[in-house]
Design an enzyme around this catalytic site. Structure first.
Site, PDB file in Angstrom:
ATOM      1  N   TYR A 139      17.896  29.288   8.847  1.00 32.84           N
ATOM      2  CA  TYR A 139      16.774  30.144   9.220  1.00 32.84           C
ATOM      3  C   TYR A 139      16.569  30.137  10.736  1.00 32.84           C
ATOM      4  CZ  TYR A 139      15.379  30.420   4.317  1.00 32.84           C
ATOM      5  OH  TYR A 139      15.351  30.655   2.960  1.00 32.84           O
ATOM      6  N   LYS A 186       0.840  -1.197   0.000  1.00 35.88           N
ATOM      7  CA  LYS A 186       0.000   0.000   0.000  1.00 35.88           C
ATOM      8  C   LYS A 186       0.876   1.249   0.000  1.00 35.88           C
ATOM      9  CE  LYS A 186      -0.459   0.143   5.035  1.00 35.88           C
ATOM     10  NZ  LYS A 186      -1.386   0.233   6.183  1.00 35.88           N
TER      11      LYS A 186
END
Length: 375
Positions: free
Chosen positions: A253, A35
Site C-alpha cells: 500500500y 500483569k
C-alpha cells in the site's frame, strides 16, 4: 489447514530467566510480575515456567483468581491495589496482598469488616508521580495504616522511573530512605532494570517483569547480552508466495518501496491483525529485520492487515513454505520493536487472539502441547 503463523511460548526460557533473576538478587525474594496476561504470554502458560517464584505480582482481581484456580497457594500482590470497597471481600477470600497508594484506600480498609488482617505494600511516590504517598506524607500514612485493625504486615514499596537510564536511582533511593527512616518493615523497590543493574536496591523483594520474558528494560537488545536471559516468545510464520520484481516495481500500500534492480521478495502470513506493528518501516533506508530460513533479511513495503513482504536477496533459495521468524529465538524482540519505534513490551502484549499459541513445556526441550488461542 490454518494459516502458518503461530507463537511459541518457551517454558524452559521462563525457568531460565527466573534463575537469572535469582543470580542477580540472590538475597531477595522474587515477585514474578505477570500483569497484562503475563505480558501477552498467557498467565496459565507463564505460570508453569515461573512457579518457583516466591510470589506473583499482577494487576487485577480476575488475574488473581485465575492464579489461585491454577493451584498457586503462595503470595499474590495486586500492584495497583483495590479500587472499590467491595473488592476487599475478594482480597480477603483469595488471601491477596494489596498495594495501598492513597488515603482513599486506607479509609476503605478502615471501614471494612474483615475477618482477618490483610497484608499491604504501602507505596511511596519517590519520583514516578503515578501512584503513592508523597515522601513528606508517608510517615503519617504508615501510622494511619498501622492503626487500622484490618491491616497486618506493612511492606514499604516504591517504583523507579529511571533505573534503566543515565539518571539512575540515586534521587529516588534517597527519598525512599528518608521517608522510611526508623520505620520497621520489609522493602520492595526493584523493577527489572534495578534487579539487573542496581543491587543496592534489591532489599527484601524484587519485582522483575519484562526480563522474565527475555526482553530488555531499556528496549535495547544489546543491553542484556551476557545476562543469560532468553526469549520466552517466538512469533513465526512461513512464506506463502514469492514474487520476482523488475526495476521500478513497487511493493505494498502506498507504493513506499520501489525496486531499484531485479529482486525477489517473499510474502509472509503475518500482519497487523496478528499483532505485528503496522508502523514497522520497510522503505527509504529504514528497514525492520526478519529471519527467513534462519537468515537475517529485511521487510520491504508497508505492513498490511494479514501480510508483510520481505527481501529474499540474502536467501535466494527460499521458496513457499520457508520458515520465517518475526521475533524471538534468533531475532530479539527489542530489535524489531526498535525498528518500529516502540518497545518489546508493547509487541508482546499486542499478540492478537487469532494467533495460535504452542507451548514448549517448562521441563521439556521440545515444543509441546497447544493450549489454544492467545487470551
Amino acid at each position: 489447514m490454518p494459516r502458518p503463523i503461530q507463537a511459541v511460548i518457551h517454558g524452559p526460557a521462563l525457568v531460565n530467566n527466573l534463575q537469572v533473576v535469582r543470580r542477580h538478587a540472590a538475597d531477595s525474594r522474587v515477585w514474578a510480575v505477570i500483569k497484562a496476561n503475563a505480558y501477552g504470554h498467557g498467565i496459565e502458560r507463564a505460570y508453569e515456567g515461573l512457579r518457583q517464584a516466591d510470589g506473583f505480582g499482577l494487576l487485577d482481581l480476575d488475574e488473581a483468581v485465575r492464579l489461585r484456580q491454577l493451584g498457586w497457594q503462595g503470595p499474590i500482590l495486586l500492584l495497583e491495589g483495590f479500587f472499590k470497597p467491595e473488592d476487599l471481600a475478594l482480597v480477603e477470600q483469595y488471601r491477596l496482598t494489596t498495594t495501598v497508594h492513597c488515603e482513599e484506600q486506607l479509609r476503605m480498609l478502615e471501614l471494612a469488616r474483615l475477618k482477618g488482617p490483610v497484608s499491604i505494600q504501602l507505596k511511596i511516590n519517590t519520583g514516578m508521580s503515578r501512584l503513592g504517598f508523597a515522601p513528606a506524607a508517608y510517615r503519617a500514612a504508615w501510622e494511619h495504616a498501622r492503626a487500622i485493625s484490618g491491616i497486618g504486615t506493612i511492606v514499604h514499596m516504591t517504583h523507579f522511573s529511571d533505573a534503566d537510564g543515565p539518571r539512575g536511582i540515586d534521587h529516588q533511593l534517597a527519598a525512599f530512605e528518608q521517608a522510611t527512616q526508623g520505620l520497621p518493615g520489609e522493602a520492595s523497590l526493584s523493577n527489572s532494570a534495578a534487579t539487573l543493574w542496581h543491587p543496592r536496591a534489591h532489599r527484601d523483594w524484587v519485582r522483575p517483569g519484562v526480563i522474565l520474558y527475555g526482553a530488555s528494560p531499556t528496549g535495547v537488545a544489546a543491553d542484556i547480552e551476557g545476562t543469560g536471559l532468553m526469549p520466552a516468545m517466538t512469533l513465526k510464520s512461513e512464506l506463502i508466495a514469492v514474487q520476482d520484481l523488475q526495476p521500478g516495481a513497487t511493493v505494498g500500500y502506498g507504493s513506499r518501496f520501489e525496486a531499484e534492480q531485479p529482486m525477489r521478495i517473499g510474502i509472509v502470513a503475518c500482519g497487523y491483525a496478528d499483532g505485528y506493528p503496522r508502523h514497522a518501516p520497510g522503505w527509504d533506508g529504514n528497514y525492520t529485520p526478519v529471519l527467513v530460513d534462519g537468515v537475517r533479511t529485511r521487510m520491504v513495503g508497508r505492513v498490511s492487515m494479514d501480510m508483510i513482504t520481505v527481501d529474499l536477496a540474502e536467501v535466494p533459495g527460499a521458496r513457499v513454505g520457508a520458515p520465517v521468524t518475526l521475533w524471538g529465538q534468533g531475532l530479539p524482540i527489542d530489535e524489531v520493536a526498535h525498528a518500529a519505534g516502540t518497545v518489546g513490551y508493547e509487541l508482546m502484549c499486542a499478540l492478537a487472539p487469532r494467533v495460535p499459541v504452542t507451548v514448549e513445556p517448562a521441563g521439556a526441550a521440545d515444543a509441546g502441547e497447544t493450549l489454544g488461542k492467545a487470551a
